[in-house]
Design an enzyme around this catalytic site. Structure first.
Site, PDB file in Angstrom:
ATOM      1  CD  GLN A  69      11.364  29.620   9.497  1.00  0.00           C
ATOM      2  OE1 GLN A  69      11.676  30.566  10.332  1.00  0.00           O
ATOM      3  NE2 GLN A  69      11.702  29.748   8.276  1.00  0.00           N
TER       4      GLN A  69
ATOM      5  CG  ASP B 123      21.673  32.459  -4.653  1.00  0.00           C
ATOM      6  OD1 ASP B 123      21.638  32.945  -3.420  1.00  0.00           O
ATOM      7  OD2 ASP B 123      20.616  31.508  -4.752  1.00  0.00           O
TER       8      ASP B 123
ATOM      9  CE  LYS C 146      19.576  26.550   6.403  1.00  0.00           C
ATOM     10  NZ  LYS C 146      19.964  27.128   5.114  1.00  0.00           N
TER      11      LYS C 146
ATOM     12  NE  ARG D  12      14.553  27.493  -4.950  1.00  0.00           N
ATOM     13  CZ  ARG D  12      13.769  28.447  -4.989  1.00  0.00           C
ATOM     14  NH1 ARG D  12      13.932  29.525  -4.499  1.00  0.00           N
ATOM     15  NH2 ARG D  12      12.629  28.258  -5.597  1.00  0.00           N
TER      16      ARG D  12
ATOM     17  CG  HIS E  38      21.411  30.848   0.634  1.00  0.00           C
ATOM     18  ND1 HIS E  38      20.154  30.261   0.063  1.00  0.00           N
ATOM     19  CD2 HIS E  38      21.816  31.689  -0.282  1.00  0.00           C
ATOM     20  CE1 HIS E  38      20.041  30.870  -1.159  1.00  0.00           C
ATOM     21  NE2 HIS E  38      21.010  31.711  -1.355  1.00  0.00           N
TER      22      HIS E  38
ATOM     23  NE  ARG F  39      -1.599  -1.441   3.889  1.00  0.00           N
ATOM     24  CZ  ARG F  39      -1.600  -0.977   4.921  1.00  0.00           C
ATOM     25  NH1 ARG F  39      -2.802  -0.245   5.262  1.00  0.00           N
ATOM     26  NH2 ARG F  39      -0.786  -1.232   5.904  1.00  0.00           N
TER      27      ARG F  39
ATOM     28  CG  HIS G  36      21.687  23.997   2.452  1.00  0.00           C
ATOM     29  ND1 HIS G  36      20.509  24.392   1.955  1.00  0.00           N
ATOM     30  CD2 HIS G  36      21.830  22.699   2.391  1.00  0.00           C
ATOM     31  CE1 HIS G  36      20.012  23.459   1.717  1.00  0.00           C
ATOM     32  NE2 HIS G  36      20.308  22.379   1.838  1.00  0.00           N
TER      33      HIS G  36
ATOM     34  CE1 TYR H 148      16.166  25.237   2.441  1.00  0.00           C
ATOM     35  CE2 TYR H 148      14.257  25.067   1.868  1.00  0.00           C
ATOM     36  CZ  TYR H 148      15.328  25.146   1.463  1.00  0.00           C
ATOM     37  OH  TYR H 148      15.586  25.895   0.260  1.00  0.00           O
TER      38      TYR H 148
END
Length: 187
Positions: A45, A173, A70, A57, A60, A23, A117, A130
């Site tokens: 968060q 960036d 994270k 991305r 950072h 399933r 990251h 995240y």
């Protein structure tokens, strides 16, 4: 949870347990006690981003008391997740690692505080999640140039393997300096 060491000090690939049958499966992507044991300070968060194929991305981080650890994962699509250790006291300072994150492999990456990251989206409609242990503070945001040759992330091999002609970047960036600029700011 299976914890796999990387070439970076304190950075781990995580494989939460999955229980399944014909399933589907059940998995707990966040168990506070297990993540606290890694050094994660507690969930503050949960964020998500959605990206098209070829979106890059990063790289950072947040500064000072707003540094964040994270736990990251792809919940739809696929990414090559990349981190750089920016902790000067670390034996892996200035080094990078990467990991393929997909819903199918169920992997997460634990990114300690003091790391830059970023990720490269490998499919359209990739949804990236995240879990973060500190509040976001825009005035404390920083970054390292994604293509800094002194760090040497082998982005071209990822572009070639996944048929990406060039990365899609935000204007932010494209403006970050390299590791040498980061070191000057820290001096």
């Amino acid at each position: 949870m299976n914890k796999i060491s990387t070439n970076l000090q304190d950075c781990y690939i995580l494989e939460p347990a999955r229980f399944g049958d014909a399933r589907g499966y059940f998995s707990a992507p966040y168990i506070e006690s297990e993540y606290r044991a890694l050094g994660f300070q507690g969930l503050k968060q949960v964020s998500r981003s959605k990206s098209a194929k070829g979106v890059l991305r990063g790289m950072h981080f947040q500064k000072n008391e707003y540094a964040q650890a994270k736990i990251v994962e792809a919940i739809q699509g696929a990414v090559i997740d990349v981190v750089i250790d920016l902790r000067k006291s670390s034996s892996s300072y200035g080094k990078w690692t990467s990991v393929l994150l997909t819903p199918e492999n169920g992997r997460q990456l634990y990114v300690p505080r003091g790391f830059a990251h970023g990720f490269l989206s490998l499919k359209d409609d990739t949804v990236f999640q995240y879990f973060v242990d500190n509040a976001y503070a825009p005035e404390q945001e920083g970054g390292i140039a994604w293509d800094d040759p002194t760090v040497g992330v082998d982005w071209q091999s990822f572009f070639d393997e996944y048929d990406i002609s060039h990365p899609e970047l935000s204007s932010k960036d494209t403006k970050y300096g390299g590791l040498a600029d980061f070191e000057k700011e820290q001096a």
